[in-house]
Design a protein around this motif. Structure first.
Motif, PDB file in Angstrom:
ATOM      1  N   ASP A  18       0.727  -1.224  -0.023  1.00 28.74           N
ATOM      2  CA  ASP A  18      -0.153   0.032  -0.030  1.00 28.74           C
ATOM      3  C   ASP A  18       0.943   1.467  -0.015  1.00 28.74           C
ATOM      4  N   LEU A  19       1.696   1.295   0.744  1.00 29.95           N
ATOM      5  CA  LEU A  19       2.714   2.504   1.107  1.00 29.95           C
ATOM      6  C   LEU A  19       4.162   2.456   0.753  1.00 29.95           C
ATOM      7  N   GLY A  20       4.443   1.415   0.305  1.00 28.20           N
ATOM      8  CA  GLY A  20       6.137   1.310  -0.105  1.00 28.20           C
ATOM      9  C   GLY A  20       6.929   0.516   0.795  1.00 28.20           C
ATOM     10  N   ALA A  21       8.162   0.217   0.190  1.00 26.24           N
ATOM     11  CA  ALA A  21       9.140  -0.246   0.988  1.00 26.24           C
ATOM     12  C   ALA A  21       9.647   0.352   2.264  1.00 26.24           C
ATOM     13  N   ARG A  22       9.844   1.658   1.731  1.00 28.71           N
ATOM     14  CA  ARG A  22      10.555   2.609   3.022  1.00 28.71           C
ATOM     15  C   ARG A  22       9.333   2.868   4.074  1.00 28.71           C
ATOM     16  N   VAL A  23       8.296   2.845   3.889  1.00 27.83           N
ATOM     17  CA  VAL A  23       7.216   2.893   5.127  1.00 27.83           C
ATOM     18  C   VAL A  23       7.083   1.605   5.842  1.00 27.83           C
ATOM     19  N   ALA A  24       7.064   0.556   5.081  1.00 30.37           N
ATOM     20  CA  ALA A  24       7.221  -0.906   5.793  1.00 30.37           C
ATOM     21  C   ALA A  24       8.248  -0.815   6.628  1.00 30.37           C
ATOM     22  N   GLY A  25       9.451  -0.628   6.135  1.00 27.64           N
ATOM     23  CA  GLY A  25      10.609  -0.879   6.911  1.00 27.64           C
ATOM     24  C   GLY A  25      10.770   0.082   8.142  1.00 27.64           C
ATOM     25  N   GLN A  26      10.053   1.289   8.063  1.00 32.34           N
ATOM     26  CA  GLN A  26      10.175   2.181   9.013  1.00 32.34           C
ATOM     27  C   GLN A  26       9.239   1.530  10.362  1.00 32.34           C
ATOM     28  N   VAL A  27       8.238   0.846   9.747  1.00 32.95           N
ATOM     29  CA  VAL A  27       7.202   0.407  10.783  1.00 32.95           C
ATOM     30  C   VAL A  27       7.519  -0.737  11.405  1.00 32.95           C
ATOM     31  N   ALA A  28       8.476  -1.579  10.615  1.00 31.01           N
ATOM     32  CA  ALA A  28       9.042  -2.951  11.159  1.00 31.01           C
ATOM     33  C   ALA A  28      10.138  -2.509  12.165  1.00 31.01           C
ATOM     34  N   ARG A  29      10.984  -1.558  11.949  1.00 35.13           N
ATOM     35  CA  ARG A  29      11.951  -1.056  12.852  1.00 35.13           C
ATOM     36  C   ARG A  29      11.104  -0.393  14.160  1.00 35.13           C
ATOM     37  N   ARG A  30      10.119   0.100  14.065  1.00 38.44           N
ATOM     38  CA  ARG A  30       9.368   0.642  15.361  1.00 38.44           C
ATOM     39  C   ARG A  30       8.845  -0.570  15.958  1.00 38.44           C
ATOM     40  N   LEU A  31       8.686  -1.494  15.452  1.00 40.69           N
ATOM     41  CA  LEU A  31       7.987  -2.782  16.224  1.00 40.69           C
ATOM     42  C   LEU A  31       9.100  -3.971  16.531  1.00 40.69           C
ATOM     43  N   VAL A  32      10.504  -3.373  15.990  1.00 36.82           N
ATOM     44  CA  VAL A  32      11.577  -3.962  16.561  1.00 36.82           C
ATOM     45  C   VAL A  32      11.624  -5.412  15.765  1.00 36.82           C
ATOM     46  N   VAL A  33      11.188  -5.639  14.604  1.00 35.75           N
ATOM     47  CA  VAL A  33      11.206  -6.947  13.659  1.00 35.75           C
ATOM     48  C   VAL A  33      11.701  -6.598  12.483  1.00 35.75           C
ATOM     49  N   PRO A  34      12.340  -7.868  11.835  1.00 36.75           N
ATOM     50  CA  PRO A  34      12.762  -7.539  10.426  1.00 36.75           C
ATOM     51  C   PRO A  34      11.650  -7.456   9.433  1.00 36.75           C
ATOM     52  N   VAL A  35      11.837  -6.623   8.345  1.00 35.65           N
ATOM     53  CA  VAL A  35      10.737  -6.343   7.532  1.00 35.65           C
ATOM     54  C   VAL A  35      10.297  -7.742   6.760  1.00 35.65           C
ATOM     55  N   HIS A  36      11.535  -8.400   6.465  1.00 39.26           N
ATOM     56  CA  HIS A  36      11.347  -9.653   5.820  1.00 39.26           C
ATOM     57  C   HIS A  36      11.974 -10.772   6.554  1.00 39.26           C
ATOM     58  N   ARG A  37      11.560 -11.716   6.563  1.00 46.60           N
ATOM     59  CA  ARG A  37      12.342 -13.049   7.385  1.00 46.60           C
ATOM     60  C   ARG A  37      11.856 -14.217   6.769  1.00 46.60           C
ATOM     61  N   SER A  38      12.844 -15.229   6.695  1.00 49.03           N
ATOM     62  CA  SER A  38      12.629 -16.416   6.231  1.00 49.03           C
ATOM     63  C   SER A  38      12.353 -17.579   7.751  1.00 49.03           C
ATOM     64  N   GLY A  39      11.953 -18.671   7.677  1.00 52.97           N
ATOM     65  CA  GLY A  39      11.768 -19.479   8.969  1.00 52.97           C
ATOM     66  C   GLY A  39      11.343 -20.816   8.678  1.00 52.97           C
ATOM     67  N   GLY A  40      10.815 -21.153   9.652  1.00 49.98           N
ATOM     68  CA  GLY A  40      10.474 -22.829   9.521  1.00 49.98           C
ATOM     69  C   GLY A  40       9.296 -23.223   8.642  1.00 49.98           C
ATOM     70  N   GLN A  41       8.097 -22.655   9.018  1.00 51.30           N
ATOM     71  CA  GLN A  41       7.024 -22.857   8.165  1.00 51.30           C
ATOM     72  C   GLN A  41       7.128 -21.788   7.110  1.00 51.30           C
ATOM     73  N   ALA A  42       7.982 -21.583   6.404  1.00 58.12           N
ATOM     74  CA  ALA A  42       8.470 -20.440   5.712  1.00 58.12           C
ATOM     75  C   ALA A  42       8.362 -20.014   4.176  1.00 58.12           C
ATOM     76  N   GLN A  43       7.531 -19.131   4.074  1.00 56.43           N
ATOM     77  CA  GLN A  43       7.665 -18.484   2.694  1.00 56.43           C
ATOM     78  C   GLN A  43       8.928 -17.971   2.700  1.00 56.43           C
ATOM     79  N   PHE A  44       9.800 -18.321   1.553  1.00 59.22           N
ATOM     80  CA  PHE A  44      11.093 -17.581   1.754  1.00 59.22           C
ATOM     81  C   PHE A  44      10.569 -15.901   1.019  1.00 59.22           C
ATOM     82  N   ILE A  45      10.897 -15.243   2.284  1.00 55.86           N
ATOM     83  CA  ILE A  45      10.430 -13.869   1.721  1.00 55.86           C
ATOM     84  C   ILE A  45      11.404 -13.373   0.644  1.00 55.86           C
ATOM     85  N   GLU A  46      10.945 -12.979  -0.788  1.00 60.26           N
ATOM     86  CA  GLU A  46      11.669 -13.048  -1.779  1.00 60.26           C
ATOM     87  C   GLU A  46      12.459 -12.050  -1.951  1.00 60.26           C
ATOM     88  N   HIS A  47      12.612 -11.080  -1.157  1.00 57.00           N
ATOM     89  CA  HIS A  47      13.597  -9.961  -1.278  1.00 57.00           C
ATOM     90  C   HIS A  47      14.913 -10.334  -0.532  1.00 57.00           C
TER      91      HIS A  47
END
Length: 330
Positions: free
Chosen positions: A181-210
């Motif tokens: 909706d708002l672009g990678a920059r905004v999503a990245g800032q929201v993720a940082r404020r939540l202290v999480v990676p904006v993309h991650r891979s994991g166990g039941q994991a869609q490889f986050i393609e970026h």
């Protein structure tokens, strides 16, 4: 943009239900006027008028009835009653009807974890790829054979219909929605404020393609890291396989196992991600952006942007590039 979230429509939501509901509220219900103004308008819509106890300690009170779903840009279903998953009880008919009406009105439909059972009951997942928590995907597939259930991914994106796996995968999908909706920059800032990676891979994991896998034992990680740093080159599967010292067929198999996608799709996604970054952070002409990310001509860049993101590169830049700094007074 209005986001309508539908909590568990019966009494007694579980802790996990509340967790996924809280994720949607944390991402869409907390304004970030410095990132985007106006922000999302969040409303909770429920079948019951009274508070619903979770674990016997606290409850929620919805602000709207189920009629509040119609007209929302996005409808999110974070859960269904536990009995609908564990004991095959039907999803409450008023909720099913409300979801169908919202979809018919043009709302983007989203489920978190077991919320997929509600979208499936409404027929919204027929013929589409979908996921839920890995503990529930077998039941989802058995009960709704017309749904293409994928238990290996964090979330699925079928344009107007999106689903996520359980628990924290809900956060991955919510951040993905912000990025769309708002672009990678905004999503990245929201993720940082939540202290999480904006993309991650994991166990039941869609490889986050970026993302790019780290170094590994079979040589795929280093090769993909090299490819991501040289996207302006004419990369091929055969060339990457030679660099890894394996056959193209083995390279294809190992990359798909590591990332959940095909080599060509992975390359295209990396190139589009670089193009998005260049459009957001530089003033390079679209022609040069196409060259830098390895898509060649501006026409080819526009083609893939329209197919994947639904907008042109120029429109994307206008929407998501940071504002020009204000001129300082003399």
């Amino acid at each position: 943009m209005a986001i309508a979230v539908v909590p568990d429509p019966r009494t007694g939501p579980t802790w996990w239900d509340m967790y996924e509901l809280a994720i949607a509220c944390a991402v869409f219900g907390v304004p970030h006027p410095d990132l985007a103004d106006p922000w999302y308008e969040l409303r909770l819509c429920g079948q019951n008028a009274g508070p619903e106890a979770a674990g016997g300690f606290f409850g929620i009170r919805t602000t709207h009835g189920l009629d509040g779903l119609v007209g929302a840009d996005t409808v999110i279903v974070p859960s269904v009653p536990e009995a609908c998953v564990e004991r095959d009880e039907p999803v409450p008919e008023p909720l099913v009807d409300a979801l169908r009406a919202a979809a018919a009105s043009g709302s983007r439909m989203v489920s978190l974890c077991a919320g997929a059972f509600a979208l499936a009951a409404a027929g919204l997942l027929d013929g589409r790829r979908a996921t839920a928590h890995w503990q529930h995907t077998g039941e989802l597939a058995a009960r709704h054979p017309e749904v293409i259930v994928d238990d290996s991914v964090l979330y699925t994106d079928e344009d107007r219909i999106l689903t996520s796996a359980g628990a924290t995968a809900a956060l991955d999908l919510c951040l993905h929605l912000v990025r769309r909706d708002l672009g990678a920059r905004v999503a990245g800032q929201v993720a940082r404020r939540l202290v999480v990676p904006v993309h991650r891979s994991g166990g039941q994991a869609q490889f986050i393609e970026h993302a790019v896998p780290e170094a590994d034992d079979d040589g795929i990680g280093p090769v993909l890291q090299w490819a991501a740093a040289h996207l302006d080159r004419p990369l091929t599967v055969a060339g990457l396989a030679r660099r890894a010292g394996i056959s193209p067929r083995t390279f294809h198999r190992r990359l798909q196992a590591a990332t959940g996608t095909t080599p060509l799709r992975w390359l295209l996604t990396q190139r589009l991600a670089l193009a998005q970054s260049l459009l957001e952070t530089t003033e390079l002409p679209v022609e040069l952006v196409g060259e830098r990310c390895g898509l060649g001509s501006a026409a080819n860049l526009r083609h893939h942007f329209a197919r994947t993101l639904g907008v042109s590169p120029s429109d994307y830049r206008r929407a998501f590039a940071p504002p020009a700094p204000a001129a300082k007074g003399r």
